[in-house]
Design a protein around this motif. Sequence first.
Motif, short mmCIF file in Angstrom:
data_model
loop_
_atom_site.label_atom_id
_atom_site.label_comp_id
_atom_site.label_asym_id
_atom_site.label_seq_id
_atom_site.Cartn_x
_atom_site.Cartn_y
_atom_site.Cartn_z
N ARG A 32 -4.67 9.86 -8.55
CA ARG A 32 -3.58 8.74 -8.21
C ARG A 32 -2.96 8.16 -9.48
O ARG A 32 -1.83 7.82 -9.31
CB ARG A 32 -3.90 7.76 -7.05
CG ARG A 32 -4.72 8.32 -5.90
CD ARG A 32 -4.87 7.32 -4.81
NE ARG A 32 -6.06 6.35 -5.44
CZ ARG A 32 -6.17 5.21 -5.70
NH1 ARG A 32 -4.92 4.44 -5.53
NH2 ARG A 32 -7.43 4.52 -6.17
N SER B 283 0.37 5.86 -5.24
CA SER B 283 -0.63 5.65 -3.88
C SER B 283 -1.49 4.62 -3.89
O SER B 283 -2.79 4.94 -3.64
CB SER B 283 -1.16 7.06 -3.74
OG SER B 283 -0.30 8.09 -3.60
N SER C 253 -12.32 6.93 -8.33
CA SER C 253 -11.85 6.23 -7.29
C SER C 253 -10.28 6.48 -7.44
O SER C 253 -9.63 6.24 -6.52
CB SER C 253 -12.15 4.99 -7.18
OG SER C 253 -12.06 3.96 -8.55
N LYS D 12 -3.94 1.37 -3.32
CA LYS D 12 -4.49 0.94 -2.03
C LYS D 12 -4.98 -0.58 -2.20
O LYS D 12 -5.14 -1.09 -3.48
CB LYS D 12 -5.83 1.77 -1.72
CG LYS D 12 -5.62 3.42 -1.92
CD LYS D 12 -6.98 3.95 -1.64
CE LYS D 12 -6.77 5.63 -1.78
NZ LYS D 12 -8.02 6.28 -1.70
N PRO D 13 -5.32 -1.09 -1.24
CA PRO D 13 -5.70 -2.63 -1.31
C PRO D 13 -6.88 -2.57 -2.07
O PRO D 13 -7.08 -3.50 -2.92
CB PRO D 13 -5.95 -2.72 0.02
CG PRO D 13 -4.96 -2.18 1.07
CD PRO D 13 -5.02 -0.82 0.19
N GLU D 14 -7.65 -1.99 -2.02
CA GLU D 14 -8.97 -1.73 -2.93
C GLU D 14 -8.67 -1.65 -4.42
O GLU D 14 -9.56 -2.02 -5.43
CB GLU D 14 -10.02 -0.69 -2.70
CG GLU D 14 -9.74 0.59 -2.35
CD GLU D 14 -9.07 0.93 -1.07
OE1 GLU D 14 -8.41 0.03 -0.22
OE2 GLU D 14 -9.48 2.36 -0.45
N ASP D 15 -7.19 -1.52 -4.78
CA ASP D 15 -6.94 -1.25 -6.28
C ASP D 15 -6.54 -2.73 -6.83
O ASP D 15 -6.50 -2.97 -8.01
CB ASP D 15 -5.93 -0.52 -6.31
CG ASP D 15 -6.09 1.03 -6.07
OD1 ASP D 15 -5.14 1.70 -5.58
OD2 ASP D 15 -7.32 1.57 -6.70
N VAL E 26 -2.28 -5.51 -4.15
CA VAL E 26 -1.84 -4.37 -3.26
C VAL E 26 -2.12 -4.85 -1.82
O VAL E 26 -3.09 -5.04 -1.34
CB VAL E 26 -2.52 -3.03 -3.47
CG1 VAL E 26 -1.93 -2.04 -2.56
CG2 VAL E 26 -2.39 -2.51 -4.99
N SER E 27 -1.10 -5.13 -1.20
CA SER E 27 -0.93 -5.94 0.05
C SER E 27 0.31 -5.68 0.80
O SER E 27 1.49 -5.66 0.28
CB SER E 27 -1.09 -7.29 -0.18
OG SER E 27 -1.18 -7.95 1.06
N PRO F 174 0.79 -1.25 -0.13
CA PRO F 174 -0.14 0.08 0.05
C PRO F 174 0.84 1.33 0.24
O PRO F 174 1.92 1.25 0.76
CB PRO F 174 -0.86 -0.11 1.28
CG PRO F 174 -0.72 -1.75 1.68
CD PRO F 174 0.42 -2.23 1.29
N GLY F 175 0.57 2.37 -0.72
CA GLY F 175 1.14 3.48 -1.05
C GLY F 175 2.32 3.29 -2.14
O GLY F 175 2.88 4.33 -2.45
#
Length: 119
Positions: A65, A83, A61, A85-88, A117-118, A13-14
């Motif tokens: 980014r 940037s 969303s 995110k896990p939801e990506d 993404v984890s 993440p990030g």
Amino acid sequence: VQLQASGGGLVQPGGSLRLSCAASGSMYSINTMGWYRQAPGKQRELVADISSGGSTNYADSVKGRFTISRDSAKNTVYLQMNSLKPEDTAVYYCKAVVVSTHRYEYQYWGRGTLVTVSS
């Protein structure tokens, strides 16, 4: 016409990733190129697309980014993802609207590349 996507992988993440998708084969030109994604259990959704003139469109969303760009000389579209995110997390697919040598439009899809993404 074939679309070959690359650049997926595992990122924290990030972090950042850059996806590429190159179109090859017999064609007159390429109109819109874009990226879609499909997360497990969800429908495929538009991430971003870019017209032949360079106009871009982003999902809310990912605005701010992700950046989509294209190199028309190379028939290639890119997706710079920052940037993350896990939801990506999803399988990312590229799509191209190709004008054939007979001046008909066709949609082509790439096979997809997995972005995870984890931490």
